[in-house]
Scaffold this motif. Structure first.
Motif, PDB file in Angstrom:
ATOM      1  N   ALA A  15     -27.563 -14.624 -33.419  1.00  0.00           N
ATOM      2  CA  ALA A  15     -28.863 -15.252 -33.174  1.00  0.00           C
ATOM      3  C   ALA A  15     -28.895 -15.855 -31.771  1.00  0.00           C
ATOM      4  N   LEU A  16     -27.812 -16.503 -31.376  1.00  0.00           N
ATOM      5  CA  LEU A  16     -27.752 -17.101 -30.046  1.00  0.00           C
ATOM      6  C   LEU A  16     -27.762 -16.026 -28.965  1.00  0.00           C
ATOM      7  N   TYR A  28     -29.366 -27.064 -25.592  1.00  0.00           N
ATOM      8  CA  TYR A  28     -30.556 -27.790 -26.045  1.00  0.00           C
ATOM      9  C   TYR A  28     -31.734 -26.839 -26.224  1.00  0.00           C
ATOM     10  N   ASP A  29     -31.943 -25.966 -25.242  1.00  0.00           N
ATOM     11  CA  ASP A  29     -33.010 -24.967 -25.347  1.00  0.00           C
ATOM     12  C   ASP A  29     -32.832 -24.097 -26.582  1.00  0.00           C
ATOM     13  N   LEU A  30     -31.584 -23.695 -26.844  1.00  0.00           N
ATOM     14  CA  LEU A  30     -31.300 -22.843 -27.993  1.00  0.00           C
ATOM     15  C   LEU A  30     -31.623 -23.570 -29.297  1.00  0.00           C
ATOM     16  N   ALA A  31     -31.288 -24.849 -29.342  1.00  0.00           N
ATOM     17  CA  ALA A  31     -31.596 -25.634 -30.538  1.00  0.00           C
ATOM     18  C   ALA A  31     -33.106 -25.691 -30.752  1.00  0.00           C
ATOM     19  N   GLN A  32     -33.867 -25.809 -29.662  1.00  0.00           N
ATOM     20  CA  GLN A  32     -35.332 -25.797 -29.770  1.00  0.00           C
ATOM     21  C   GLN A  32     -35.815 -24.461 -30.316  1.00  0.00           C
ATOM     22  N   GLY A  33     -35.208 -23.385 -29.829  1.00  0.00           N
ATOM     23  CA  GLY A  33     -35.608 -22.037 -30.246  1.00  0.00           C
ATOM     24  C   GLY A  33     -35.295 -21.761 -31.707  1.00  0.00           C
ATOM     25  N   LEU A  34     -34.290 -22.454 -32.240  1.00  0.00           N
ATOM     26  CA  LEU A  34     -33.917 -22.242 -33.646  1.00  0.00           C
ATOM     27  C   LEU A  34     -34.407 -23.389 -34.519  1.00  0.00           C
ATOM     28  N   ARG A  35     -35.451 -24.048 -34.073  1.00  0.00           N
ATOM     29  CA  ARG A  35     -35.949 -25.204 -34.806  1.00  0.00           C
ATOM     30  C   ARG A  35     -37.148 -24.793 -35.651  1.00  0.00           C
ATOM     31  N   ASP A  36     -37.176 -25.299 -36.826  1.00  0.00           N
ATOM     32  CA  ASP A  36     -38.282 -25.051 -37.728  1.00  0.00           C
ATOM     33  C   ASP A  36     -39.584 -25.500 -37.077  1.00  0.00           C
ATOM     34  N   PRO A  37     -40.665 -24.741 -37.114  1.00  0.00           N
ATOM     35  CA  PRO A  37     -40.765 -23.390 -37.644  1.00  0.00           C
ATOM     36  C   PRO A  37     -40.798 -22.334 -36.542  1.00  0.00           C
ATOM     37  N   SER A  47     -25.544 -29.431 -33.796  1.00  0.00           N
ATOM     38  CA  SER A  47     -24.137 -29.633 -34.147  1.00  0.00           C
ATOM     39  C   SER A  47     -23.455 -28.318 -34.532  1.00  0.00           C
ATOM     40  N   GLN A  48     -24.246 -27.337 -34.857  1.00  0.00           N
ATOM     41  CA  GLN A  48     -23.681 -26.021 -35.148  1.00  0.00           C
ATOM     42  C   GLN A  48     -23.671 -25.157 -33.886  1.00  0.00           C
ATOM     43  N   ILE A  49     -24.652 -25.386 -33.027  1.00  0.00           N
ATOM     44  CA  ILE A  49     -24.846 -24.537 -31.859  1.00  0.00           C
ATOM     45  C   ILE A  49     -23.773 -24.748 -30.783  1.00  0.00           C
ATOM     46  N   TYR A  50     -23.470 -26.012 -30.471  1.00  0.00           N
ATOM     47  CA  TYR A  50     -22.514 -26.262 -29.391  1.00  0.00           C
ATOM     48  C   TYR A  50     -21.132 -25.660 -29.667  1.00  0.00           C
ATOM     49  N   PRO A  51     -20.559 -25.857 -30.855  1.00  0.00           N
ATOM     50  CA  PRO A  51     -19.265 -25.206 -31.117  1.00  0.00           C
ATOM     51  C   PRO A  51     -19.354 -23.678 -31.097  1.00  0.00           C
ATOM     52  N   GLU A  52     -20.484 -23.154 -31.589  1.00  0.00           N
ATOM     53  CA  GLU A  52     -20.622 -21.694 -31.622  1.00  0.00           C
ATOM     54  C   GLU A  52     -20.693 -21.120 -30.208  1.00  0.00           C
ATOM     55  N   LEU A  53     -21.391 -21.820 -29.312  1.00  0.00           N
ATOM     56  CA  LEU A  53     -21.444 -21.392 -27.915  1.00  0.00           C
ATOM     57  C   LEU A  53     -20.041 -21.357 -27.307  1.00  0.00           C
ATOM     58  N   ARG A  72     -32.299 -36.750 -15.291  1.00  0.00           N
ATOM     59  CA  ARG A  72     -31.924 -36.443 -16.668  1.00  0.00           C
ATOM     60  C   ARG A  72     -30.522 -35.854 -16.700  1.00  0.00           C
ATOM     61  N   PRO A  73     -29.921 -35.810 -17.896  1.00  0.00           N
ATOM     62  CA  PRO A  73     -28.516 -35.384 -17.958  1.00  0.00           C
ATOM     63  C   PRO A  73     -28.316 -33.984 -17.392  1.00  0.00           C
ATOM     64  N   ASP A  74     -27.166 -33.752 -16.790  1.00  0.00           N
ATOM     65  CA  ASP A  74     -26.820 -32.407 -16.347  1.00  0.00           C
ATOM     66  C   ASP A  74     -26.823 -31.475 -17.547  1.00  0.00           C
ATOM     67  N   LYS A  75     -27.028 -30.183 -17.275  1.00  0.00           N
ATOM     68  CA  LYS A  75     -26.985 -29.253 -18.402  1.00  0.00           C
ATOM     69  C   LYS A  75     -26.122 -28.036 -18.113  1.00  0.00           C
ATOM     70  N   LYS A  76     -25.628 -27.443 -19.192  1.00  0.00           N
ATOM     71  CA  LYS A  76     -24.833 -26.230 -19.093  1.00  0.00           C
ATOM     72  C   LYS A  76     -25.749 -25.058 -19.436  1.00  0.00           C
ATOM     73  N   VAL A  77     -25.999 -24.219 -18.447  1.00  0.00           N
ATOM     74  CA  VAL A  77     -26.881 -23.095 -18.696  1.00  0.00           C
ATOM     75  C   VAL A  77     -26.053 -21.858 -19.021  1.00  0.00           C
ATOM     76  N   HIS A  78     -26.319 -21.281 -20.197  1.00  0.00           N
ATOM     77  CA  HIS A  78     -25.536 -20.156 -20.697  1.00  0.00           C
ATOM     78  C   HIS A  78     -26.284 -18.850 -20.473  1.00  0.00           C
ATOM     79  N   GLU A  79     -25.519 -17.802 -20.172  1.00  0.00           N
ATOM     80  CA  GLU A  79     -26.136 -16.478 -20.052  1.00  0.00           C
ATOM     81  C   GLU A  79     -25.216 -15.419 -20.660  1.00  0.00           C
ATOM     82  N   LEU A  80     -25.816 -14.291 -21.044  1.00  0.00           N
ATOM     83  CA  LEU A  80     -25.070 -13.185 -21.624  1.00  0.00           C
ATOM     84  C   LEU A  80     -24.154 -12.552 -20.578  1.00  0.00           C
ATOM     85  N   THR A  81     -22.972 -12.152 -20.991  1.00  0.00           N
ATOM     86  CA  THR A  81     -22.138 -11.259 -20.165  1.00  0.00           C
ATOM     87  C   THR A  81     -22.478  -9.828 -20.596  1.00  0.00           C
ATOM     88  N   PRO A  82     -22.063  -8.825 -19.822  1.00  0.00           N
ATOM     89  CA  PRO A  82     -22.281  -7.440 -20.267  1.00  0.00           C
ATOM     90  C   PRO A  82     -21.670  -7.189 -21.643  1.00  0.00           C
TER      91      PRO A  82
END
Lengths: 195, 195
Positions: A15-16, A28-37, A47-53, A72-82
């Motif tokens: 899903a991520l 944080y963005d990912l948590a928003q994207g997986l937030r109801d509804p 709490s599930q997303i950070y360890p999974e990342l 605002r707090p620094d952020k870690k921006v994640h991206e797909l590898t090939p």
DNA sequence: CCATTCATGTAATCGGTTACATGATTCT
DNA sequence: AGAATCATGTAACCGATTACATGAATGG
């Protein structure tokens, strides 16, 4: 290559990856994207997303850069590898189990013969209203999409197409659920005041 | 009475009480009743059921008698206590959360813009067929019920009424799911061979 | 001979939720 | 003054799945 034993990624991991395929995002963005509804058919807390990342990164499917921010707090921006994109495609091509549903309201419906019919009908009408509201929200969003995405909505290679497909499912699902609630509430009330 | 802190029974516990409301059953019988696809909207394996029955008994909601059998293992037949029946009714009268769905196929649909359209369409047609089969099975069972139960199907105080309500939901759910699979497969294929 | 049904349990593991923990900024 | 948003993590717990464990009878 050492694809000796792929540690079989969890569904949350996929899903991520699927969300990151739209572009780089913070946890944080990912948590928003997986937030109801918003995530109609998947959801997870931070709490599930950070360890999974972290696991995805350890497996080499994702990488991150730290983006410092003023105010605002620094952020870690994640991206797909090939490799991450390849893992996502492989998962898409694999067969899928039909989902096993657990639904408390339907379980209660099974026991409804023990309940007070008017009270049960009232609870069902509340649910009918809740599903009606979700339905209206999804329909509004589909209309918004149609304006923003144009023909992207119907081109299978467009990211909009995937979102469209999910929204359609949400609309069908909520409509059916609402109709069932109304049917059952009607059946319970019809028996209460016989002609 | 010492209802100081009811240890908030799990949903599985209520599911078992709901099945036992139809009459005494062994743990094995309960596992059959919660087996896919008999328990359309709830299911559990025996490894979850046996410990839960012990908890229900410790809470005084269920009691059992051992029934010796020749030619097969002895069994423990469980039945509701008056307290169990009361707990079941109290649960029925309480409000219910709308269920949060997790569906792998819909998650894949969100990512389908990254997939090979003909291959994705093929997988979706498989799912359409699976839901079609379930639908047909539920419709057959509803027809059987109508013969066996007579007007019990429409009398809210009859146990048949609850089973009927669940079956109706199953039928609506599978029909909607099938239609969505077909719609999405068609959309993917339509774009493949443009006129 | 092997699989299935009946019948009951325990143990290891995994996925998910809730709560704990911190801290600056902006809106009401 | 208090709540909400942005931002990231850990720890405890609970529910569910899978595997381990046993054993007799029946059917292909």
């Amino acid at each position: 290559m050492d694809i000796v034993s792929a540690p079989t990624l969890s569904l949350l991991g996929h899903a991520l990856l699927g969300l990151l395929a739209h572009g780089p995002k913070s946890g944080y963005d990912l948590a928003q994207g997986l937030r109801d509804p918003v995530g109609l058919f998947w959801h997870a807390g931070h709490s599930q997303i950070y360890p999974e990342l972290a696991r995805l990164e350890a497996a080499g499917l994702v990488r991150h850069t730290v983006v410092p921010q003023a105010d605002r707090p620094d952020k870690k921006v994640h991206e797909l590898t090939p490799e991450g994109a390849a893992a996502l495609r492989a998962w898409l091509a694999a067969p899928t189990d039909v989902p096993k549903v657990r639904d408390e309201l339907v379980l209660k419906a099974f026991c409804v013969w023990l309940a007070d019919p008017p009270a049960a009908a009232r609870l069902l009408r509340d649910h009918a209203r809740a599903h009606e509201e979700r339905l209206a929200g999804y329909e509004r969003r589909l209309a918004d999409f149609a304006r923003e995405a144009g023909d992207g909505l119907h081109r299978p290679a467009s990211p909009w197409f995937g979102a469209h497909a999910v929204l359609r499912r949400g609309i069908g699902y909520e409509r059916e659920y609402r109709d069932w609630c109304v049917w059952l509430a009607d059946a319970l009330e019809a028996a209460e005041r016989p002609s």
